[in-house]
Scaffold this active site. Structure first.
Site, PDB file in Angstrom:
ATOM      1  N   ASN A  10      47.977  44.800  52.311  1.00  0.00           N
ATOM      2  CA  ASN A  10      48.432  45.309  51.011  1.00  0.00           C
ATOM      3  C   ASN A  10      49.790  45.969  51.255  1.00  0.00           C
ATOM      4  OD1 ASN A  10      48.856  46.620  48.621  1.00  0.00           O
ATOM      5  ND2 ASN A  10      46.864  47.645  48.554  1.00  0.00           N
ATOM      6  N   ARG A  91      47.196  41.188  49.062  1.00  0.00           N
ATOM      7  CA  ARG A  91      47.145  41.674  47.681  1.00  0.00           C
ATOM      8  C   ARG A  91      48.515  41.471  47.055  1.00  0.00           C
ATOM      9  NH1 ARG A  91      47.878  47.337  45.191  1.00  0.00           N
ATOM     10  NH2 ARG A  91      47.089  46.971  43.111  1.00  0.00           N
ATOM     11  N   HIS A 180      44.419  45.877  38.488  1.00  0.00           N
ATOM     12  CA  HIS A 180      43.216  46.342  39.199  1.00  0.00           C
ATOM     13  C   HIS A 180      42.114  45.301  39.115  1.00  0.00           C
ATOM     14  CE1 HIS A 180      44.367  50.827  38.253  1.00  0.00           C
ATOM     15  NE2 HIS A 180      44.861  50.468  39.433  1.00  0.00           N
ATOM     16  N   ARG A 239      51.252  58.463  35.096  1.00  0.00           N
ATOM     17  CA  ARG A 239      51.680  57.604  33.974  1.00  0.00           C
ATOM     18  C   ARG A 239      51.102  58.101  32.660  1.00  0.00           C
ATOM     19  NH1 ARG A 239      49.634  52.698  37.140  1.00  0.00           N
ATOM     20  NH2 ARG A 239      51.357  52.166  38.532  1.00  0.00           N
ATOM     21  N   GLU A 383      38.210  46.738  47.422  1.00  0.00           N
ATOM     22  CA  GLU A 383      39.139  45.638  47.124  1.00  0.00           C
ATOM     23  C   GLU A 383      39.376  44.770  48.350  1.00  0.00           C
ATOM     24  OE1 GLU A 383      42.333  47.286  44.179  1.00  0.00           O
ATOM     25  OE2 GLU A 383      41.252  48.962  45.048  1.00  0.00           O
TER      26      GLU A 383
END
Ligand code: AMP
Length: 395
Positions: A10, A91, A180, A239, A383
């Protein structure tokens, strides 16, 4: 272990996270993180079983980070030069409309990932750097790109479409993609397995520093809160999540902020951080308990948005069997789970078991009482394992 391990990478713009794992059972043989790539004094942490190596070194680029990973793996007793790898899974944040599923990487795929970088200018170029460096380092091994958007590639059109001029939207690939996806896919499948209910109607709350919610009906996603970019939806660590687009115009026209300044404000300086000065839920909850008004408001705004999404998604699904909590906040912040469950109780019958809610475990677990109409589950996301499984599936 029956099969050779899978290496999962990743790559961020200045970081490289990796894990070497058994795709059959998810067991991690080694994992690590290189941070501050391209800056003076990168930090490296490598773990393999009981062994943990920490180091500081200059790591100019992702290729050097991969060499370092190999070196530390060798120091910890694992010679990657001579260990056969089943595959390398990468990823990649944005697949645009080009990649609806995990894809074996070749030159055409690299060019296409580069082309869709315009949709994720901060994320895809970093993934490309990681991809290129890993292709050089492991040229004999199949490499598979696993896209964060892929699970949501077949969202119903009514969910994926913005009510924007059709021609402009089409020309600029403006639609809701969702992110996601690897986590929502893993967690929804794990929850359906735990419930032994493949046709379950699920709402998955991936609450980390970034946060998103999805509605999954019998394994298929029907809604998700992130949109064309990861900015839409829930209140996150830094965010805003949903905001009137008119605010953006106002910030430019009246407040005089440039587009880049607005981008930074909305993505990096807002959310919990903007409201309360911290993006860490641990600190926020502690501040609420200490009577801090700004922290209380931030927590309330966070929960308010969550309640609105869960209610809307329950309606979209036409009922909900279970609500799933995952990622850093979802797996750990019992105060968030309790506040949400209390608010949902009258509508959905989410009977939280307060004792179970306070317990900690790395396993999937139920935190509602046996008579709850809507079950509450905590499912630790994984993940890396999902990426490894995809990498094995397509090679
Ligand atoms: P993630 O992005 O999934 O790694 O989640 C990171 C976030 O999880 C952190 O920023 C914290 O807000 C939150 N978090 C991690 N551990 C805890 C904890 N024990 N209690 C509350 N929040 C936590």
């Amino acid at each position: 272990m029956t099969e050779a391990p899978v290496l999962v990478i990743n790559a961020g713009s200045s970081s490289l996270k990796y894990q070497l794992l058994d795709a059959e059972n998810g067991e991690a043989l080694a994992k690590g993180l290189v941070e501050r790539i391209g800056m003076p004094g990168a930090n490296i942490r490598h773990e393999a079983g009981e062994v943990e190596i920490r180091r500081e070194a200059d790591v100019p680029d992702h290729a050097a980070a991969i060499q370092l990973m190999r070196q530390l793996a060798a120091e910890a007793g694992l010679d990657l030069e001579h260990t056969p790898l089943r595959a390398v899974g990468h990823r990649v944040v944005h697949g645009g409309r080009s990649f609806m599923r995990p894809t074996v990487v070749d030159d055409h795929v690299l060019a296409e990932v580069e082309r869709v970088s315009v949709l994720a200018p901060l994320h895809n170029p970093a993934a490309l750097q990681g991809l290129r460096a890993a292709l050089d380092a492991f040229p004999q091994t199949p490499h598979v790109a696993v896209f964060d958007t892929a699970f949501f590639a077949e969202l119903p059109a009514a969910s994926a479409t913005y009510a924007l001029d059709t021609a402009i939207a089409k020309k600029h690939a403006i639609r809701r993609y969702g992110f996601h996806g690897t986590s929502h896919e893993y967690v929804s499948a794990a929850a359906a397995g735990f419930l032994d209910q493949p046709d379950a109607k699920l709402i998955v709350l991936h609450l980390g520093n970034g946060a998103s919610v999805s509605a999954v009906d019998a394994g298929r996603p029907v809604e998700t809160s992130m949109g064309m970019t990861p900015l839409e939806g829930l209140v996150m660590g830094t965010r805003t999540g949903d905001i009137d687009p008119g605010v953006v115009l106002h910030l430019h026209r009246v407040a005089g902020l440039s587009v880049d300044e607005i981008d930074t404000l909305l993505n990096k300086k807002s959310g919990l951080l903007g409201l309360a000065g911290t993006n860490d839920m641990r600190d926020l909850v502690a501040a609420v308990e200490a009577g801090d008004d700004a922290a209380k408001l931030a927590f309330d705004v966070y929960i308010h948005r969550l309640v609105s999404y869960v209610g809307a998604y329950a309606a979209q699904l036409g009922g909900v069997d279970a609500i799933i909590f995952t990622a850093g906040v979802g797996e750990n912040a019992s105060a968030v789970r309790a506040a949400l469950a209390a608010k949902l109780e009258p509508l959905l019958g989410t009977n939280l078991d307060e004792t179970l809610n306070e317990q900690r475990s790395a396993q999937t677990r139920e935190i509602s009482t046996p008579d709850a109409r809507t079950k509450l589950l905590v499912v630790p996301t994984n993940e890396e394992w999902q990426i490894a499984r995809h990498a094995v599936d397509v090679t």
